[in-house]
Design an enzyme around this catalytic site. Structure first.
Site, PDB file in Angstrom:
ATOM      1  N   HIS A   1       3.388   0.115   5.274  1.00  0.00           N
ATOM      2  CA  HIS A   1       2.730  -0.817   4.352  1.00  0.00           C
ATOM      3  C   HIS A   1       3.797  -1.743   3.782  1.00  0.00           C
ATOM      4  CE1 HIS A   1      -1.431   0.629   3.802  1.00  0.00           C
ATOM      5  NE2 HIS A   1      -0.933   1.724   4.328  1.00  0.00           N
TER       6      HIS A   1
ATOM      7  N   HIS B   1       0.854  10.260  11.409  1.00  0.00           N
ATOM      8  CA  HIS B   1       0.939   8.890  10.886  1.00  0.00           C
ATOM      9  C   HIS B   1       1.468   7.941  11.965  1.00  0.00           C
ATOM     10  CE1 HIS B   1       1.072   5.764   7.880  1.00  0.00           C
ATOM     11  NE2 HIS B   1       2.379   5.660   7.896  1.00  0.00           N
TER      12      HIS B   1
ATOM     13  N   ASN C   1      -7.242   6.998  15.674  1.00  0.00           N
ATOM     14  CA  ASN C   1      -7.154   8.318  16.316  1.00  0.00           C
ATOM     15  C   ASN C   1      -8.527   8.947  16.359  1.00  0.00           C
ATOM     16  OD1 ASN C   1      -6.446   8.395  13.281  1.00  0.00           O
ATOM     17  ND2 ASN C   1      -7.160  10.471  13.696  1.00  0.00           N
TER      18      ASN C   1
ATOM     19  N   SER D   1      -2.988   0.326   7.037  1.00  0.00           N
ATOM     20  CA  SER D   1      -1.807   0.880   7.714  1.00  0.00           C
ATOM     21  C   SER D   1      -1.660   0.350   9.130  1.00  0.00           C
ATOM     22  CB  SER D   1      -1.918   2.401   7.836  1.00  0.00           C
ATOM     23  OG  SER D   1      -2.083   2.980   6.598  1.00  0.00           O
TER      24      SER D   1
ATOM     25  N   TYR E   1      -3.426   8.663  -3.268  1.00  0.00           N
ATOM     26  CA  TYR E   1      -2.548   9.823  -2.988  1.00  0.00           C
ATOM     27  C   TYR E   1      -1.095   9.565  -3.349  1.00  0.00           C
ATOM     28  CZ  TYR E   1      -1.493   7.413   1.459  1.00  0.00           C
ATOM     29  OH  TYR E   1      -1.120   6.497   2.406  1.00  0.00           O
ATOM     30  N   GLU E   2      -0.750   8.300  -3.566  1.00  0.00           N
ATOM     31  CA  GLU E   2       0.627   8.005  -3.971  1.00  0.00           C
ATOM     32  C   GLU E   2       0.862   8.357  -5.434  1.00  0.00           C
ATOM     33  OE1 GLU E   2       2.209   4.152  -2.244  1.00  0.00           O
ATOM     34  OE2 GLU E   2       0.141   4.050  -1.567  1.00  0.00           O
TER      35      GLU E   2
ATOM     36  N   HIS F   1      -2.404   3.542  -2.501  1.00  0.00           N
ATOM     37  CA  HIS F   1      -3.436   4.563  -2.345  1.00  0.00           C
ATOM     38  C   HIS F   1      -3.400   5.525  -3.526  1.00  0.00           C
ATOM     39  CE1 HIS F   1      -2.234   3.186   1.662  1.00  0.00           C
ATOM     40  NE2 HIS F   1      -3.469   3.446   2.054  1.00  0.00           N
TER      41      HIS F   1
ATOM     42  N   MET G   1      -8.393   6.920   3.989  1.00  0.00           N
ATOM     43  CA  MET G   1      -7.898   7.269   2.645  1.00  0.00           C
ATOM     44  C   MET G   1      -7.859   6.054   1.725  1.00  0.00           C
ATOM     45  SD  MET G   1      -4.730   9.635   3.886  1.00  0.00           S
ATOM     46  CE  MET G   1      -4.920  10.804   5.248  1.00  0.00           C
ATOM     47  N   SER G   2      -8.696   5.084   1.976  1.00  0.00           N
ATOM     48  CA  SER G   2      -8.613   3.853   1.166  1.00  0.00           C
ATOM     49  C   SER G   2      -9.978   3.190   1.067  1.00  0.00           C
ATOM     50  CB  SER G   2      -7.617   2.891   1.823  1.00  0.00           C
ATOM     51  OG  SER G   2      -8.113   2.440   3.070  1.00  0.00           O
TER      52      SER G   2
ATOM     53  N   ALA H   1      -7.031   1.626   8.592  1.00  0.00           N
ATOM     54  CA  ALA H   1      -6.884   2.476   9.763  1.00  0.00           C
ATOM     55  C   ALA H   1      -7.715   3.714   9.466  1.00  0.00           C
ATOM     56  CB  ALA H   1      -5.425   2.862   9.943  1.00  0.00           C
TER      57      ALA H   1
HETATM   58  N1  HPA Z   1      -8.088  10.851   8.657  1.00  0.00           N
HETATM   59  C1  HPA Z   1      -7.904  10.250   7.473  1.00  0.00           C
HETATM   60  N2  HPA Z   1      -7.338   9.080   7.332  1.00  0.00           N
HETATM   61  C2  HPA Z   1      -6.927   8.444   8.440  1.00  0.00           C
HETATM   62  C3  HPA Z   1      -7.081   9.014   9.709  1.00  0.00           C
HETATM   63  C4  HPA Z   1      -7.693  10.293   9.831  1.00  0.00           C
HETATM   64  O1  HPA Z   1      -7.854  10.854  10.928  1.00  0.00           O
HETATM   65  N3  HPA Z   1      -6.564   8.133  10.609  1.00  0.00           N
HETATM   66  C5  HPA Z   1      -6.121   7.064   9.882  1.00  0.00           C
HETATM   67  N4  HPA Z   1      -6.345   7.253   8.575  1.00  0.00           N
END
Ligand code: HPA
Length: 278
Positions: free
Chosen positions: A64, A253, A241, A33, A88-89, A86, A217-218, A116
């Protein structure tokens, strides 16, 4: 559609790709991402939208791009996946990892994954990069491993070893590239969750206690399938983050995509530095 992608489907996509390029890359790069920019510097690029390739899952997430870029970086032919899909999609783990299978069939030896991620380690800051030393496959432990289903013997064994999922020689190349370019490179453990909701503070304290440094998440499914097929893996997490262990801030996001702007030049330098040494 069967729940598990078959060798026939994989080879349909292989045949479609062979019609579009004569390049035979040994290296594939998956961009996470906000990291799409890395593909912009690929030379002699041919870009193929995921939707043009049979059975290829199409990403639905803003940020993406959803294209496969074939071309050269540092004079080496590469596949660059600009965007990924992903779990989750709503895709199955087998669909999520379909591109890795196709690229394996096309002869890749090395997969460079980027993502990310949120910092679970309090010493990490947004914009930092972490070399992935190992991962925690919590989603797999919960019953969603991409190797579930009939084993594809053409790629690897039923019970693949994961003791060195991330290649130690490639780690050394990444460390050298970081040192030569003055880039701070953390080293840690990535934990892959399903998302799409971010973590609660209690989730994050649990993950920290379990040994995680970064959360996303990947990556874990792709790396599992890469290793099953004997592909060597190098992984970088771009820290987007600070994870919110005490509940004092929110994660969005947008901030993930914003940090991508800081991260792209660093990741590009690292990837180029590694490619030069391979
Ligand atoms: N948590 C989960 N997935 C992420 C995060 C997060 O803080 N930042 C970027 N992808």
């Amino acid at each position: 559609m069967p729940s598990y992608m078959t060798l026939e489907q994989i080879d349909d996509a292989v045949a479609a790709l062979r019609q579009r390029t004569t390049l035979e890359p040994q290296v594939a790069i998956i961009l996470g991402s906000g990291l799409n920019g890395l593909a912009e510097s690929v030379e002699e690029a041919v870009a193929i939208p995921f939707g043009d390739l049979p059975h290829w899952p199409v990403s639905t997430v803003y940020g993406h791009a959803g294209r496969l870029v074939l071309g050269k970086l540092e004079g080496r032919p590469v596949f660059v996946m600009q965007g990924r899909v992903h779990f989750y999609e709503g895709y199955s783990m087998s669909q999520v990892t379909f591109p890795v299978r196709v690229m394996q069939r096309l002869g890749i030896q090395i997969l460079i994954v980027t993502n990310a991620a949120g910092a679970v380690n309090p010493d990490y800051a947004p914009g930092d990069v972490m070399l992935i030393l190992d991962h925690l496959n919590l989603v797999g432990m919960a019953g969603f491993n991409p190797l579930f289903g009939p084993n594809l013997d053409e790629f690897g064994p039923r019970f693949p070893d994961m003791s060195r999922a991330y290649d130690r020689q490639l780690h050394d190349l990444a460390r050298r590239a970081a040192a030569e370019n003055g880039i701070l490179l953390h080293e840690g453990v990535y934990v892959g969750l399903s998302g799409p909701s971010f973590e609660t503070p209690a989730d994050l304290r649990f993950l920290r206690n379990a040994g995680a440094d970064a959360v996303g998440m990947s990556t874990v499914p792709e790396v599992t399938v890469a290793r099953h097929g004997g592909t060597r893996v190098l992984g970088f997490s771009g820290i987007s983050n600070k994870a919110n262990l005490d509940g004092s801030t929110e994660t969005t996001h947008e901030e993930v995509l914003e940090a991508g702007k800081l991260l792209v030049p660093k990741l590009e330098t690292l990837v180029r530095g590694v490619l030069r040494q391979i």
